[in-house]
Design an enzyme around this catalytic site. Structure first.
Site, PDB file in Angstrom:
ATOM      1  N   CYS A 175       0.866  -1.173   0.000  1.00  0.00           N
ATOM      2  CA  CYS A 175       0.000   0.000   0.000  1.00  0.00           C
ATOM      3  C   CYS A 175       0.904   1.223   0.000  1.00  0.00           C
ATOM      4  O   CYS A 175       2.129   1.091  -0.160  1.00  0.00           O
ATOM      5  CB  CYS A 175      -0.974  -0.012   1.174  1.00  0.00           C
ATOM      6  SG  CYS A 175      -0.210   0.051   2.809  1.00  0.00           S
ATOM      7  N   ASN A 199       2.446   1.408   4.164  1.00  0.00           N
ATOM      8  CA  ASN A 199       2.761   0.180   4.918  1.00  0.00           C
ATOM      9  C   ASN A 199       2.604   0.377   6.431  1.00  0.00           C
ATOM     10  O   ASN A 199       3.356  -0.192   7.229  1.00  0.00           O
ATOM     11  CB  ASN A 199       4.159  -0.360   4.579  1.00  0.00           C
ATOM     12  CG  ASN A 199       4.463  -1.756   5.131  1.00  0.00           C
ATOM     13  OD1 ASN A 199       5.588  -2.051   5.518  1.00  0.00           O
ATOM     14  ND2 ASN A 199       3.474  -2.641   5.189  1.00  0.00           N
ATOM     15  N   CYS A 252      -1.038   1.141   7.477  1.00  0.00           N
ATOM     16  CA  CYS A 252      -2.479   0.916   7.697  1.00  0.00           C
ATOM     17  C   CYS A 252      -2.979  -0.355   7.013  1.00  0.00           C
ATOM     18  O   CYS A 252      -3.241  -1.353   7.674  1.00  0.00           O
ATOM     19  CB  CYS A 252      -3.289   2.125   7.212  1.00  0.00           C
ATOM     20  SG  CYS A 252      -2.955   3.644   8.134  1.00  0.00           S
ATOM     21  N   ARG A 253      -3.121  -0.330   5.675  1.00  0.00           N
ATOM     22  CA  ARG A 253      -3.780  -1.442   4.986  1.00  0.00           C
ATOM     23  C   ARG A 253      -2.900  -2.671   4.802  1.00  0.00           C
ATOM     24  O   ARG A 253      -3.335  -3.800   5.090  1.00  0.00           O
ATOM     25  CB  ARG A 253      -4.302  -0.976   3.613  1.00  0.00           C
ATOM     26  CG  ARG A 253      -5.442  -0.001   3.710  1.00  0.00           C
ATOM     27  CD  ARG A 253      -5.675   0.698   2.375  1.00  0.00           C
ATOM     28  NE  ARG A 253      -4.541   1.550   2.032  1.00  0.00           N
ATOM     29  CZ  ARG A 253      -4.410   2.212   0.903  1.00  0.00           C
ATOM     30  NH1 ARG A 253      -5.332   2.101  -0.032  1.00  0.00           N
ATOM     31  NH2 ARG A 253      -3.349   2.975   0.687  1.00  0.00           N
ATOM     32  N   SER A 254      -1.677  -2.504   4.292  1.00  0.00           N
ATOM     33  CA  SER A 254      -0.888  -3.709   3.978  1.00  0.00           C
ATOM     34  C   SER A 254      -0.405  -4.469   5.218  1.00  0.00           C
ATOM     35  O   SER A 254      -0.342  -5.705   5.162  1.00  0.00           O
ATOM     36  CB  SER A 254       0.253  -3.412   2.994  1.00  0.00           C
ATOM     37  OG  SER A 254       1.160  -2.473   3.499  1.00  0.00           O
ATOM     38  N   ASP A 269      -8.041   4.020   1.318  1.00  0.00           N
ATOM     39  CA  ASP A 269      -7.023   4.411   2.291  1.00  0.00           C
ATOM     40  C   ASP A 269      -7.713   4.987   3.532  1.00  0.00           C
ATOM     41  O   ASP A 269      -8.380   6.013   3.442  1.00  0.00           O
ATOM     42  CB  ASP A 269      -6.136   5.468   1.629  1.00  0.00           C
ATOM     43  CG  ASP A 269      -4.976   5.867   2.512  1.00  0.00           C
ATOM     44  OD1 ASP A 269      -4.975   5.500   3.703  1.00  0.00           O
ATOM     45  OD2 ASP A 269      -4.078   6.550   1.999  1.00  0.00           O
TER      46      ASP A 269
HETATM   47  P1  4NP Z   1      -1.601   2.991   4.061  1.00  0.00           P
HETATM   48  O1  4NP Z   1      -2.141   4.380   4.611  1.00  0.00           O
HETATM   49  O2  4NP Z   1      -1.132   3.233   2.649  1.00  0.00           O
HETATM   50  O3  4NP Z   1      -2.808   2.095   4.105  1.00  0.00           O
HETATM   51  O4  4NP Z   1      -0.496   2.560   4.997  1.00  0.00           O
HETATM   52  C1  4NP Z   1      -1.384   5.569   4.647  1.00  0.00           C
HETATM   53  C2  4NP Z   1      -0.411   5.721   5.598  1.00  0.00           C
HETATM   54  C3  4NP Z   1       0.298   6.911   5.675  1.00  0.00           C
HETATM   55  C4  4NP Z   1       0.020   7.927   4.786  1.00  0.00           C
HETATM   56  C5  4NP Z   1      -0.954   7.761   3.818  1.00  0.00           C
HETATM   57  C6  4NP Z   1      -1.652   6.575   3.745  1.00  0.00           C
HETATM   58  N1  4NP Z   1       0.736   9.149   4.883  1.00  0.00           N
HETATM   59  O5  4NP Z   1       0.403  10.089   4.131  1.00  0.00           O
HETATM   60  O6  4NP Z   1       1.655   9.269   5.711  1.00  0.00           O
END
Ligand code: 4NP
Length: 160
Positions: free
Chosen positions: A10, A13, A15-17, A131
């Protein structure tokens, strides 16, 4: 050949993955097939490298009996396209970013997780896993449910 090494990706790395890594491993254990699989996760962006998963992802996993607190964020590398059979992305932007990181054309199969897990409602309709980072707490439960379904679909496809 059954793909035995799977990398979930994702944007961050955190939240989702990490949730996908934990939920998929849990589902593989329930089926008794985890010993056949290498499961990991990575980010297309480097912002959170070295950090544990977001607290909200840890909490939602824990609520469903899964501990992801020991995971550490890592960034997707070009070598991953050689080292993994399958790279499963949470959204289409992840696929675009990941393709740009496949510098020396490794042969891993790169696909949307919901497409590979056949979670879609029609031929070409495969939902992205939204997201949840900037949203409210419901985003994490939604992500969990979508990830669980795509995990089950992926395991059905791999192991029947
Ligand atoms: P992820 O979510 O892609 O599911 O891990 C996010 C985590 C951090 C950020 C964006 C999305 N960020 O902008 O820091």
């Amino acid at each position: 050949m059954i793909p035995t090494s799977i990398l979930f990706i994702c944007l961050g790395n955190i939240c989702r993955s990490p949730l996908a890594e934990g939920v998929f491993r849990h589902q593989a254990e329930l089926r008794g097939v985890s010993q056949h699989l290498t499961i990991a996760s990575a980010a297309t962006a480097g912002w959170h490298v070295g950090n544990p998963p977001d607290r909200r992802s840890v909490d939602i996993a824990e609520r469903h009996g899964i501990d992801i607190s020991g995971q550490i964020c890592q960034r997707l590398q070009s070598a991953d396209f050689h080292d993994f059979d399958l790279i499963l992305a949470m959204d289409n932007a992840n696929i675009t970013e990941a393709s740009a990181l496949n510098l020396d054309k490794g042969s891993a199969r790169l696909e949307l997780f919901t497409r590979y897990g056949r979670t879609g409602t029609g031929e070409d309709e495969y939902p992205e896993i939204p997201d949840p980072y900037y949203g409210g707490p419901h985003g994490f439960e939604t992500a969990y449910q979508m990830i669980k379904q795509a995990s089950i679909g992926t395991l059905d496809r791999l192991f029947g």
